[in-house]
Write an enzyme that holds these catalytic residues in place. Structure first.
Site, PDB file in Angstrom:
ATOM      1  N   TRP A  83       0.821  -1.228   0.000  1.00 25.99           N
ATOM      2  CA  TRP A  83       0.000   0.000   0.000  1.00 25.99           C
ATOM      3  C   TRP A  83       0.848   1.269   0.000  1.00 25.99           C
ATOM      4  O   TRP A  83       0.336   2.363  -0.164  1.00 25.99           O
ATOM      5  CB  TRP A  83      -0.949  -0.010   1.211  1.00 25.99           C
ATOM      6  CG  TRP A  83      -2.178  -0.852   1.013  1.00 25.99           C
ATOM      7  CD1 TRP A  83      -2.388  -1.790   0.035  1.00 25.99           C
ATOM      8  CD2 TRP A  83      -3.382  -0.831   1.799  1.00 25.99           C
ATOM      9  NE1 TRP A  83      -3.637  -2.350   0.180  1.00 25.99           N
ATOM     10  CE2 TRP A  83      -4.264  -1.778   1.249  1.00 25.99           C
ATOM     11  CE3 TRP A  83      -3.785  -0.109   2.925  1.00 25.99           C
ATOM     12  CZ2 TRP A  83      -5.536  -2.015   1.782  1.00 25.99           C
ATOM     13  CZ3 TRP A  83      -5.049  -0.347   3.462  1.00 25.99           C
ATOM     14  CH2 TRP A  83      -5.911  -1.285   2.886  1.00 25.99           C
ATOM     15  N   LYS A  84       2.147   1.105   0.255  1.00 25.90           N
ATOM     16  CA  LYS A  84       3.052   2.280   0.322  1.00 25.90           C
ATOM     17  C   LYS A  84       2.494   3.296   1.321  1.00 25.90           C
ATOM     18  O   LYS A  84       1.869   2.895   2.305  1.00 25.90           O
ATOM     19  CB  LYS A  84       3.271   2.862  -1.078  1.00 25.90           C
ATOM     20  CG  LYS A  84       3.682   1.787  -2.085  1.00 25.90           C
ATOM     21  CD  LYS A  84       4.159   2.331  -3.387  1.00 25.90           C
ATOM     22  CE  LYS A  84       4.536   1.165  -4.298  1.00 25.90           C
ATOM     23  NZ  LYS A  84       5.129   1.584  -5.553  1.00 25.90           N
ATOM     24  N   GLU A 139      11.540  -6.142  -9.279  1.00 28.46           N
ATOM     25  CA  GLU A 139      10.715  -5.003  -9.663  1.00 28.46           C
ATOM     26  C   GLU A 139      11.554  -4.005 -10.466  1.00 28.46           C
ATOM     27  O   GLU A 139      12.323  -3.232  -9.872  1.00 28.46           O
ATOM     28  CB  GLU A 139      10.182  -4.278  -8.419  1.00 28.46           C
ATOM     29  CG  GLU A 139       9.320  -5.127  -7.522  1.00 28.46           C
ATOM     30  CD  GLU A 139       8.391  -4.266  -6.666  1.00 28.46           C
ATOM     31  OE1 GLU A 139       7.177  -4.437  -6.775  1.00 28.46           O
ATOM     32  OE2 GLU A 139       8.894  -3.400  -5.914  1.00 28.46           O
ATOM     33  N   GLY A 198       4.622   1.836 -10.933  1.00 27.72           N
ATOM     34  CA  GLY A 198       3.689   2.954 -10.967  1.00 27.72           C
ATOM     35  C   GLY A 198       3.593   3.664 -12.309  1.00 27.72           C
ATOM     36  O   GLY A 198       3.016   4.746 -12.408  1.00 27.72           O
ATOM     37  N   GLY A 241       1.521  -2.745  -6.238  1.00 28.33           N
ATOM     38  CA  GLY A 241       1.379  -1.447  -5.584  1.00 28.33           C
ATOM     39  C   GLY A 241      -0.015  -0.882  -5.808  1.00 28.33           C
ATOM     40  O   GLY A 241      -0.986  -1.271  -5.142  1.00 28.33           O
ATOM     41  N   GLY A 242      -0.136   0.012  -6.767  1.00 31.75           N
ATOM     42  CA  GLY A 242      -1.378   0.750  -7.011  1.00 31.75           C
ATOM     43  C   GLY A 242      -2.621  -0.119  -7.080  1.00 31.75           C
ATOM     44  O   GLY A 242      -3.671   0.221  -6.508  1.00 31.75           O
TER      45      GLY A 242
HETATM   46  P1  PGA Z   1       2.967  -0.703  -8.809  1.00 28.88           P
HETATM   47  O1  PGA Z   1       4.044  -0.801  -7.612  1.00 28.88           O
HETATM   48  O2  PGA Z   1       2.209  -1.983  -8.823  1.00 28.88           O
HETATM   49  O3  PGA Z   1       2.104   0.483  -8.438  1.00 28.88           O
HETATM   50  O4  PGA Z   1       3.737  -0.479 -10.058  1.00 28.88           O
HETATM   51  C1  PGA Z   1       4.715  -2.000  -7.330  1.00 28.88           C
HETATM   52  C2  PGA Z   1       5.633  -1.809  -6.162  1.00 28.88           C
HETATM   53  O5  PGA Z   1       6.281  -0.760  -6.055  1.00 28.88           O
HETATM   54  O6  PGA Z   1       5.772  -2.718  -5.308  1.00 28.88           O
END
Ligand code: PGA
Length: 264
Positions: free
Chosen positions: A19-20, A176, A182, A242-243
């Site tokens: 979720w950051k 990654e 993102g 992430g998103g």
């Molecule tokens: P993202 O991020 O799916 O939004 O590209 C992945 C992550 O940073 O773990």
């Protein structure tokens, strides 16, 4: 090979949501919705599902999902058990709050906080010390990819960021590509396959049998529309998302591929 056949020959895949720095208490309903949807499934999902919320939500999320279908992880930890480190959180504290894993070495931490492979390795060791799994992130920048340095950079990160005590149970690797995070961009499937094959080879060289069983996730713009294709790649044992993990419906769309029978 179908994804089902692939999954049967490998350790249980992991779909982890990162979720950051997103999510107030009002977002907890999304985690609960994921947990409930998985619990209600008649045909079980062949993957472990984890959400890594900001530290402020770990304890309450862990209480909410209980022993359900979703496990709770954290996003970073300090290497020390305790001490004069204002603002930092130790692995022991995260475990005490209910986290069973912690992401270390995410590219945002490597870039924004100048984290080195050595520090990431210490953090992974701290996670193990606290009885948690370490999800160790690696990945090249766009400049490194354009300079054809991807395999070299990722191999160096793998060598430097994984502690010697890594096992298939306590360590998960997440590849990654920084430029895919993102951005909506993803590498070609063939490129993902190349990097994951190299990672697997390095893991086997260093950790023997454990290297075969250690899960290697792909992360970077994973969404429901591309998850089946990416998860079917050899040596991809799940996703770090992430998103698309912030909303239950999006995240469930990704998790769903582990119930799909056939994959291109
Ligand atoms: P993202 O991020 O799916 O939004 O590209 C992945 C992550 O940073 O773990």
């Amino acid at each position: 090979m179908t994804l089902t056949e692939k999954v049967e020959s490998r350790p249980r895949p992991l779909v982890a949501g990162n979720w950051k720095m997103n999510g107030l208490k009002s977002a907890l309903g999304e985690a609960l919705a994921v947990d409930k949807a998985l619990a209600a499934e008649v045909s079980p999902i062949g993957a472990e599902v984890m959400i890594c919320p900001p530290a402020t939500l770990i304890m309450v999320m862990a209480e909410l999902v209980g022993e359900g279908s979703v496990t709770v992880g954290a996003q970073d930890c300090h290497c020390a058990v305790s001490g004069a480190n204002t603002g930092d959180i130790s692995a022991e504290m995260l475990a005490d709050a209910g986290a069973s894993a912690v992401i270390v070495g995410h590219s945002e931490r490597r870039a924004d906080h100048r984290e080195t492979d050595r520090l990431v390795r210490e953090k992974a060791r701290a996670a193990h010390r606290a009885g948690m799994q370490a999800i160790v992130c690696v990945g090249e920048t766009i400049g490194q990819r354009q300079a054809d340095l991807t395999l070299e950079v990722v191999a160096r990160q793998i060598a430097g960021s994984l502690p010697d005590d890594a096992t298939a149970d306590n360590t998960i690797v997440a590849y990654e590509p920084v430029w895919a995070i993102g951005t909506g961009l993803t590498p070609l499937v063939a490129d993902v396959a190349d990097v994951h094959a190299m990672i697997r080879q390095r893991l086997c060289e260093r950790f023997g049998e454990a290297g075969i069983a250690m899960r290697v996730l792909y992360g970077g713009s994973v969404k429901a529309a591309n998850a089946a294709e990416l998860m079917a790649v050899e040596n991809v044992d799940g996703a770090l998302v992430g998103g698309a993990s912030l909303k239950a419906a999006d995240f469930l769309g990704i998790i769903e591929v582990y119930r799909t029978q056939t994959v291109p």
